[in-house]
Design a protein around this motif. Structure first.
Motif, mmCIF file in Angstrom:
data_model
loop_
_atom_site.group_PDB
_atom_site.id
_atom_site.type_symbol
_atom_site.label_atom_id
_atom_site.label_comp_id
_atom_site.label_asym_id
_atom_site.label_seq_id
_atom_site.Cartn_x
_atom_site.Cartn_y
_atom_site.Cartn_z
ATOM 1 N N ALA A 36 153.244 47.666 2.300
ATOM 2 C CA ALA A 36 152.554 48.611 3.151
ATOM 3 C C ALA A 36 153.348 48.910 4.534
ATOM 4 N N ALA A 37 154.095 48.005 4.973
ATOM 5 C CA ALA A 37 155.028 48.036 6.075
ATOM 6 C C ALA A 37 156.012 49.214 5.728
ATOM 7 N N GLU A 38 156.709 49.450 4.688
ATOM 8 C CA GLU A 38 157.465 50.365 4.321
ATOM 9 C C GLU A 38 156.869 51.854 4.114
ATOM 10 N N LEU A 39 155.527 51.666 3.459
ATOM 11 C CA LEU A 39 154.887 53.072 3.549
ATOM 12 C C LEU A 39 154.494 53.340 4.888
ATOM 13 N N LEU A 40 154.155 52.670 5.808
ATOM 14 C CA LEU A 40 153.692 53.173 7.101
ATOM 15 C C LEU A 40 154.972 53.690 8.033
ATOM 16 N N THR A 41 156.004 52.847 7.471
ATOM 17 C CA THR A 41 157.198 53.433 8.233
ATOM 18 C C THR A 41 157.645 54.941 7.705
ATOM 19 N N ASN A 42 157.474 55.200 6.436
ATOM 20 C CA ASN A 42 157.627 56.598 5.892
ATOM 21 C C ASN A 42 156.730 57.390 6.656
ATOM 22 N N VAL A 43 155.581 56.973 6.731
ATOM 23 C CA VAL A 43 154.295 57.939 7.406
ATOM 24 C C VAL A 43 154.878 58.404 8.603
ATOM 25 N N ALA A 44 155.382 57.624 9.416
ATOM 26 C CA ALA A 44 155.699 57.725 10.855
ATOM 27 C C ALA A 44 157.095 58.594 11.001
ATOM 28 N N LYS A 45 157.698 58.276 10.046
ATOM 29 C CA LYS A 45 159.313 59.053 10.033
ATOM 30 C C LYS A 45 159.228 60.177 9.419
ATOM 31 N N HIS A 46 158.636 60.537 8.254
ATOM 32 C CA HIS A 46 159.021 61.777 7.455
ATOM 33 C C HIS A 46 157.867 62.658 7.082
ATOM 34 N N SER A 47 156.378 62.270 7.467
ATOM 35 C CA SER A 47 155.268 62.751 6.984
ATOM 36 C C SER A 47 154.872 63.779 7.863
ATOM 37 N N GLY A 48 155.278 63.761 9.367
ATOM 38 C CA GLY A 48 154.563 64.388 10.287
ATOM 39 C C GLY A 48 152.879 64.513 10.399
ATOM 40 N N ALA A 49 152.277 63.309 9.879
ATOM 41 C CA ALA A 49 150.806 63.196 9.851
ATOM 42 C C ALA A 49 150.283 62.917 11.262
ATOM 43 N N ARG A 50 149.191 63.236 11.369
ATOM 44 C CA ARG A 50 148.264 62.772 12.748
ATOM 45 C C ARG A 50 147.523 61.662 12.619
ATOM 46 N N SER A 51 147.365 61.115 11.370
ATOM 47 C CA SER A 51 146.428 60.060 11.009
ATOM 48 C C SER A 51 146.770 59.515 9.629
ATOM 49 N N ALA A 52 146.334 58.086 9.229
ATOM 50 C CA ALA A 52 146.467 57.597 8.312
ATOM 51 C C ALA A 52 145.731 56.739 7.740
ATOM 52 N N GLU A 53 145.332 56.260 6.561
ATOM 53 C CA GLU A 53 144.569 55.236 6.207
ATOM 54 C C GLU A 53 145.206 54.464 5.113
ATOM 55 N N LEU A 54 144.822 52.919 5.415
ATOM 56 C CA LEU A 54 145.620 51.934 4.450
ATOM 57 C C LEU A 54 144.275 51.079 3.977
ATOM 58 N N SER A 55 144.191 51.195 2.568
ATOM 59 C CA SER A 55 143.076 50.396 1.979
ATOM 60 C C SER A 55 143.848 49.385 1.015
ATOM 61 N N VAL A 56 143.155 48.139 1.111
ATOM 62 C CA VAL A 56 143.611 47.371 0.072
ATOM 63 C C VAL A 56 142.519 46.375 -0.565
ATOM 64 N N SER A 57 142.515 46.154 -1.880
ATOM 65 C CA SER A 57 141.378 45.530 -2.545
ATOM 66 C C SER A 57 142.170 44.452 -3.371
ATOM 67 N N ALA A 58 141.432 43.175 -3.521
ATOM 68 C CA ALA A 58 141.943 42.199 -4.387
ATOM 69 C C ALA A 58 140.776 41.791 -5.133
ATOM 70 N N ALA A 59 140.600 42.141 -6.351
ATOM 71 C CA ALA A 59 139.474 41.545 -7.256
ATOM 72 C C ALA A 59 139.754 41.686 -8.660
ATOM 73 N N GLU A 60 139.328 40.748 -9.266
ATOM 74 C CA GLU A 60 139.514 40.731 -10.856
ATOM 75 C C GLU A 60 140.866 40.658 -11.272
ATOM 76 N N GLY A 61 141.490 39.980 -10.404
ATOM 77 C CA GLY A 61 143.077 39.393 -10.899
ATOM 78 C C GLY A 61 144.172 40.722 -10.578
ATOM 79 N N ARG A 62 143.748 41.550 -9.733
ATOM 80 C CA ARG A 62 144.603 42.777 -9.672
ATOM 81 C C ARG A 62 144.584 43.190 -8.076
ATOM 82 N N VAL A 63 145.743 43.486 -7.670
ATOM 83 C CA VAL A 63 145.694 43.890 -5.825
ATOM 84 C C VAL A 63 146.161 45.536 -5.791
ATOM 85 N N ARG A 64 145.381 46.273 -5.259
ATOM 86 C CA ARG A 64 145.667 47.612 -5.011
ATOM 87 C C ARG A 64 145.748 48.116 -3.743
#
Length: 424
Positions: free
Chosen positions: A343-371
């Protein structure tokens, strides 16, 4: 998008593969049937096992030829299986050949290539010829029947049927190309155990490289940062000691009270206070640097789990991030650490390279899988390719049986998803 471009780029190769498929399929099918038939007839003689062993060696080589054709004409790079082991002794070598799963799977591939080869040839040659015959059906009938003849509904109905058949040719060729890719991946690549061994070997090399790189960075940070700060702190304390020594009484005389600041018989309290303040600041900088180093090894925020660590991580992002967490289960510590750094590396990429004005981070952990999914409204164009940070991230996730997917069309938006097991 990338998959569609790949199919377009090899469409000519699909046609060539379909044309070559008939003779190659017939030869391969005849070879497989002959091997099985002759092997069964000779099984009761002394020639049976040597014949089957030689035939299996031939099937292995033919499998390599078909793997090369699939790569060149269909654009499907099938990894080569492991080499055939060569133990000492003729009996041991023959046993290794007879029990070689790669050779038996190649023999099965040659047998199944026969019907696919026939279907491919019919799709490339038979369907267009049939379409031409149907479209020209009224003309063929008129040429075969002398005298005047009116065109009936059957004659006219053959024309649209012929055009429909012609339109269906590309789809049929593409479908057969996909079937040939699947067959080659399934039977001409490494067996499952070999694939797992290769994955483990690659994971080990990645872990060793990452561990070495991390130790080098830690050593460099300690040498160039913390060590230099401690040396500066020692020099400052030495200077303070010199100031105190300048106002110390002669040896053998009792100490006297220090004079007021600015006096000539005692230490320079103004300079001493400056040195002490500087030493305090250097000590605080050193502590901050040590905390940063330890955070890189194991973030303190993860002691409370991802539910506490991720909101704090997004709070430091220069791009506003909306956080959505659904953590019904707590993953293992190593998985939590991987998700956090991902998550830290992906958010760093968003800040450095994407030119985005907003972002969304979603994490789920259920049934033995983390997304984990990070989306942004930037200009897109992110890919997993050689030399990119996403490639290294995908390799690090693969060590933990994780996967990384990127959906980033030109113009955006971008969505990068990582999926890992909750426990190893």
């Amino acid at each position: 998008m990338a998959e569609r471009r790949r199919y377009r780029s090899v469409r000519g190769g699909e046609l060539a593969f379909a044309v070559l498929g008939l003779p190659l399929g017939v030869l391969g099918g005849v070879y497989a049937v002959a091997v099985l038939y002759a092997g069964a007839l000779l099984s009761l003689t002394v020639l049976g096992l040597p014949f089957v062993a030689a035939a299996l060696l031939g099937a292995r080589r033919l499998g390599g030829l078909h793997r090369w054709l699939v790569a060149r004409l269909l654009g499907e790079e099938v990894p080569a299986p492991r080499p055939l082991p060569r133990p000492a002794g003729a009996f041991a070598r023959g046993r290794a050949v007879l029990t070689d799963p790669v050779a038996w799977r190649a023999l099965l591939y040659l047998f199944l290539r026969l019907p696919l080869g026939v279907l491919g040839f019919l799709a490339v040659v038979g369907l267009p010829l049939g379409s031409v015959w149907l479209v020209g059906f009224p003309l063929w009938v008129r040429m075969m029947e002398p005298g005047p003849r009116s065109i009936g509904l059957l004659d006219l109905g053959a024309i649209p049927i012929g055009l429909a058949v012609l339109v269906a040719v590309p789809a049929a060729v593409q479908a057969l190309g996909g079937a040939n890719r699947t067959l080659a991946r399934t039977l001409l690549g490494p067996v499952r155990s070999d694939q797992r061994v290769r994955q483990l070997e690659k994971a080990r090399s990645i872990l060793l490289a990452e561990g070495t790189d991390r130790l080098r960075r830690l050593e460099r940070d300690l040498h160039d940062g913390t060590q230099a700060q401690l040396v500066a702190l020692a020099i400052t304390l030495s200077l303070a000691d010199d100031v105190l020594g300048a106002g110390a009484p002669p040896v053998g005389l009792p100490p006297v009270g220090l004079p007021a600041e600015g006096g000539s018989d005692g230490p320079d309290l103004g300079r001493l206070r400056t040195l002490v303040d500087r030493a305090r600041g250097q000590a605080e900088d050193t502590i901050t640097g040590l905390r940063r180093l330890t955070r890189g090894i194991h973030p303190v925020a993860l002691e409370g789990g991802l539910a506490e660590a991720l909101p704090g991580l997004t709070a430091t992002s220069p791009v506003p991030v909306d956080v959505q967490l659904d953590l019904r289960e707590r993953p293992e510590e190593v998985i939590e650490r991987a998700v956090y750094f991902c998550a830290a590396e992906l958010l760093t990429n968003v800040a450095k390279h994407s030119g985005a004005r907003s972002a969304e981070l979603s994490v789920s952990a259920a049934e033995g899988r983390v997304r984990l999914t990070v989306r942004d409204d930037g200009h897109g164009g992110a890919v997993i390719g050689a030399g990119t940070g996403l490639t290294g991230l995908a390799e690090r996730l693969a060590v933990l049986d994780g996967t990384l997917r990127v959906d980033s069309p030109p113009g955006g938006p971008t969505a990068v998803s990582a999926e890992l097991p909750g426990r190893l």
